[in-house]
Design a protein around this motif. Structure first.
Motif, PDB file in Angstrom:
ATOM      1  N   PRO B  43      -6.904 -16.741 -17.485  1.00 27.56           N
ATOM      2  CA  PRO B  43      -6.475 -16.068 -18.701  1.00 27.56           C
ATOM      3  C   PRO B  43      -5.889 -17.080 -19.697  1.00 27.56           C
ATOM      4  CG  PRO B  43      -4.918 -15.632 -16.932  1.00 27.56           C
ATOM      5  CD  PRO B  43      -6.057 -16.371 -16.325  1.00 27.56           C
ATOM      6  N   SER B  44      -5.807 -16.693 -20.939  1.00 24.26           N
ATOM      7  CA  SER B  44      -5.230 -17.588 -21.949  1.00 24.26           C
ATOM      8  C   SER B  44      -3.786 -17.897 -21.598  1.00 24.26           C
ATOM      9  CB  SER B  44      -5.270 -16.919 -23.325  1.00 24.26           C
ATOM     10  OG  SER B  44      -6.589 -16.699 -23.689  1.00 24.26           O
ATOM     11  N   MET B 210      -7.819 -19.428 -12.000  1.00 21.54           N
ATOM     12  CA  MET B 210      -6.383 -19.694 -12.074  1.00 21.54           C
ATOM     13  C   MET B 210      -5.615 -18.440 -12.420  1.00 21.54           C
ATOM     14  SD  MET B 210      -6.302 -23.501 -13.636  1.00 21.54           S
ATOM     15  CE  MET B 210      -4.567 -23.526 -13.314  1.00 21.54           C
ATOM     16  N   SER B 211      -4.379 -18.416 -11.998  1.00 24.58           N
ATOM     17  CA  SER B 211      -3.531 -17.260 -12.247  1.00 24.58           C
ATOM     18  C   SER B 211      -2.884 -17.397 -13.624  1.00 24.58           C
ATOM     19  CB  SER B 211      -2.429 -17.207 -11.184  1.00 24.58           C
ATOM     20  OG  SER B 211      -1.532 -18.286 -11.412  1.00 24.58           O
ATOM     21  N   LEU B 245     -15.067 -10.911 -10.680  1.00 23.95           N
ATOM     22  CA  LEU B 245     -14.206 -11.883 -11.348  1.00 23.95           C
ATOM     23  C   LEU B 245     -13.404 -11.225 -12.478  1.00 23.95           C
ATOM     24  CD1 LEU B 245     -16.473 -15.038 -11.393  1.00 23.95           C
ATOM     25  CD2 LEU B 245     -14.279 -14.797 -10.240  1.00 23.95           C
ATOM     26  N   TRP B 246     -14.039 -10.291 -13.135  1.00 23.53           N
ATOM     27  CA  TRP B 246     -13.347  -9.631 -14.241  1.00 23.53           C
ATOM     28  C   TRP B 246     -12.155  -8.840 -13.740  1.00 23.53           C
ATOM     29  CZ3 TRP B 246     -11.254  -9.544 -18.492  1.00 23.53           C
ATOM     30  CH2 TRP B 246     -10.975  -8.388 -19.260  1.00 23.53           C
ATOM     31  N   GLU B 247     -12.327  -8.141 -12.588  1.00 21.50           N
ATOM     32  CA  GLU B 247     -11.204  -7.403 -12.029  1.00 21.50           C
ATOM     33  C   GLU B 247     -10.044  -8.334 -11.704  1.00 21.50           C
ATOM     34  OE1 GLU B 247     -10.619  -4.139 -11.751  1.00 21.50           O
ATOM     35  OE2 GLU B 247     -12.484  -3.909 -12.873  1.00 21.50           O
ATOM     36  N   ILE B 248     -10.390  -9.467 -11.084  1.00 19.89           N
ATOM     37  CA  ILE B 248      -9.349 -10.439 -10.734  1.00 19.89           C
ATOM     38  C   ILE B 248      -8.647 -10.951 -11.985  1.00 19.89           C
ATOM     39  CG2 ILE B 248      -8.911 -12.701  -9.711  1.00 19.89           C
ATOM     40  CD1 ILE B 248     -11.371 -12.214  -7.928  1.00 19.89           C
ATOM     41  N   ILE B 253      -4.264 -11.064 -16.229  1.00 17.69           N
ATOM     42  CA  ILE B 253      -3.855 -10.927 -17.632  1.00 17.69           C
ATOM     43  C   ILE B 253      -2.743  -9.897 -17.756  1.00 17.69           C
ATOM     44  CG2 ILE B 253      -4.585 -10.229 -19.938  1.00 17.69           C
ATOM     45  CD1 ILE B 253      -7.389 -11.236 -19.213  1.00 17.69           C
ATOM     46  N   GLN B 254      -2.936  -8.762 -17.057  1.00 19.01           N
ATOM     47  CA  GLN B 254      -1.923  -7.699 -17.141  1.00 19.01           C
ATOM     48  C   GLN B 254      -0.630  -8.145 -16.496  1.00 19.01           C
ATOM     49  OE1 GLN B 254      -4.218  -4.676 -15.320  1.00 19.01           O
ATOM     50  NE2 GLN B 254      -4.950  -3.845 -17.256  1.00 19.01           N
ATOM     51  N   TYR B 255      -0.766  -8.822 -15.374  1.00 20.87           N
ATOM     52  CA  TYR B 255       0.424  -9.311 -14.687  1.00 20.87           C
ATOM     53  C   TYR B 255       1.189 -10.286 -15.572  1.00 20.87           C
ATOM     54  CZ  TYR B 255       3.322 -11.505 -11.105  1.00 20.87           C
ATOM     55  OH  TYR B 255       4.383 -12.006 -10.402  1.00 20.87           O
TER      56      TYR B 255
END
Lengths: 282, 264
Positions: B43-44, B210-211, B245-248, B253-255
């Motif tokens: 995520p960004s 990456m997280s 991958l999108w779910e992950i 992103i939400q987290y």
């Protein structure tokens, strides 16, 4: 004006339909040239007529194009105009060149060296805040009324815009470009000469343009008070002796100097950094 | 021996406004083999761009190290050729002159530089545009110049920082094809940062996900599709992988958003 009306006006003026089409669409350069010239001619005509023909205003006070023209002829014939113009030009050029060298050098140095920046900024800000004319009495005491008092005032007038622009140009280098250069093995020297300095050039040139304007003001003012030659002196002397015709001639010459100088630099500004003035292809 | 090894990288930096330093990367470790095309997907704000720069040597990590061919990275190196999202081209130089930049800094003489740069113009398909300035080129063309510049270094690896993110969608797909075409000639190691899942799957041998910040390696996934991959985007396997991958990523992103609003 509606479409049909402007068509008719256009053909009344004897303009071809093609030109009228273009005029309707926008501000064409043809239109601009015609109207600007007409405007100047109209102004000169009204001036001449009001003063000479209708005798509405005292010519000693307002002068008139015919008087100015005659005064101009007189000054050129006696060689006085060239002499004064030459003196002004000399003062201007020497002061400006010195200011350009010192201003850009110090501006760039301040942009690169943090401690120089911090040490010098209070002086730069303080001196820049004072209208340079305020220094004239001091300059006269220090340098007399020879060439140097003029040169010094021109220098003081021109140096700050150039210093500040050079500084901003150096500081404002896109960090992404510096990063790209580093990634490809640039040394600090490479980064300065090949990235920072070229990036600063448009700013330096803008600084030169601003500096020229200020220099011109400074030289005229200096010649008012601290001189017995030069266009500034001519203006002041003509005014004191009520030779308004000569006065306008001198002013006209100064205006021409100013226009030539700034126009010349403005044109080269466009050439030097086309990417700043153009819009992108995508 | 693996080509590139990232060893326990932790990195934090000070914000401009002062206050506590922000932890950008946490315990990041992974390995990349010679000739592998690896994407860093996340995520960004997850630190992948920072990580790329640390791996290259442009930034020194707060903790940990990167090893290339067994040797610790101490600074930037043009043999790890970098391609930037905003192209990184000098606007006052022509395309050709920009391409020469790396060789110039290496001290290569003018003739040799010219020659190599001219060759690379052909490789990236920019014949006829040598004398154009960057502002006269489209985004895709600018990036080709960036690629050409990278290629002149005969690099051991490519480090690409979201190179197609500034391009429109059509240009992006075109450039992806171009990249694969060029890469297949040289088969150099590539480290590719992106936040585009499709892009990562299409291009890579392996994706390191990456997280959210602080960036950690969430998982590594090997892409099972054989090359060349021309029709692969239409296959159900591609779609499945994409969804996974999108779910992950969505979760991350939400987290990440949640933690930011709570002030974590």
């Amino acid at each position: 004006m509606s479409g049909k009306q402007s068509d008719r006006t256009g053909s009344l003026l004897g303009l071809s339909p093609v030109v009228v089409q273009r005029i309707k669409k926008g501000w064409t350069s043809q239109e601009r040239a015609i109207i600007s010239t007409l405007s100047i001619l109209a102004f000169l005509t009204i001036w001449e007529v009001v003063v000479i023909y209708f005798k509405r205003i005292d010519p000693l006070f307002a002068s008139a194009p015919s008087i100015i023209f005659a005064a101009g002829q007189e000054l050129v014939a006696s060689g006085e105009l060239f002499r004064h113009a030459g003196v002004t030009l000399q003062n201007l050029i020497i002061g400006f060149v010195l200011a350009a060298i010192v201003g850009n050098f110090v501006g760039i140095a301040m942009g690169r060296m943090k401690y120089l920046d911090f040490a010098a900024t209070p002086f730069v800000d303080a001196l820049n805040a004072v209208p340079r004319i305020a220094f004239l009495p001091l300059i006269i005491i220090w340098f007399g009324i020879g060439i140097w008092s003029k040169v010094v005032l021109v220098f003081l007038g021109a140096v700050f815009p150039m210093l500040i622009n050079a500084y901003e140009g150096v500081r404002g280098t896109d960090p992404k470009l510096i990063e790209a250069a580093r990634a490809y093995g640039a040394t600090e020297r490479d980064i300065f000469f090949k990235v920072v300095f070229p990036a600063a050039i448009p700013f330096i040139v803008a600084g030169l343009r601003q500096g020229v304007g200020r220099a011109l003001i400074s030289v005229i003012v200096a010649e008012f008070f601290a001189s017995n030659a030069g266009l500034g002196y001519l203006i002041q002397f003509s005014g004191a002796t009520f030779r308004t015709g000569h006065l306008f001639v001198a002013i006209l010459v100064v205006a021409i100097f100013g226009i030539l100088a700034t126009y010349g630099i403005r044109v080269s500004e466009k050439r030097i950094a086309p990417w700043l003035h153009e819009r992108h292809a995508d | 021996m693996n080509h590139i090894r990232v060893d326990q990288i932790n990195h934090s930096f000070q914000t401009v406004s002062g206050g506590d330093p922000i932890l950008a990367l946490k315990d990041v470790s992974f390995e990349i083999e010679q000739g592998e095309f690896v994407s860093l997907l996340g995520p960004s704000g997850c630190g992948k761009t920072t990580l790329l720069r640390i791996m290259h040597g442009l930034i020194k990590p707060t903790e940990g190290r990167t090893l290339v061919d067994g040797k610790t990275v101490t600074g930037p190196d043009p043999r790890r050729a970098m391609v930037f999202q905003d192209f990184g081209l000098l606007p006052w130089r022509t395309a050709l002159h920009n391409i020469e930049m790396g060789l110039e800094f290496q001290g290569v003489n003018k003739e040799a530089r010219r020659k190599t740069a001219a060759e690379m113009i052909n490789v990236v398909g920019l014949e006829g545009f040598e004398k154009h300035y960057p502002h006269q080129l489209s985004g895709g063309m600018k990036q080709r110049v960036g690629l050409a510049r990278a290629l002149t270094m005969s690099p051991e690896s490519f480090f690409m920082d979201e190179p197609f993110a500034s391009l429109d969608a059509q240009m992006r797909e075109l450039m992806q094809e171009e990249l694969l075409r060029i890469w297949s000639q040289f088969k150099t190691t590539v480290v590719f940062v992106t936040h585009g899942i499709d892009e990562a799957i299409y291009l890579s041998d392996r994706i390191i996900v990456m997280s959210a910040r602080p960036g950690r390696v969430k998982l590594e996934i090997k892409i099972p599709f054989p090359r060349p991959r021309h029709g692969v985007r239409a296959t159900p396997e591609f779609a499945h992988l994409r969804e996974e991958l999108w779910e992950i990523l969505k979760g991350e992103i939400q987290y990440g958003r949640m933690r930011e609003t709570v002030g974590g």
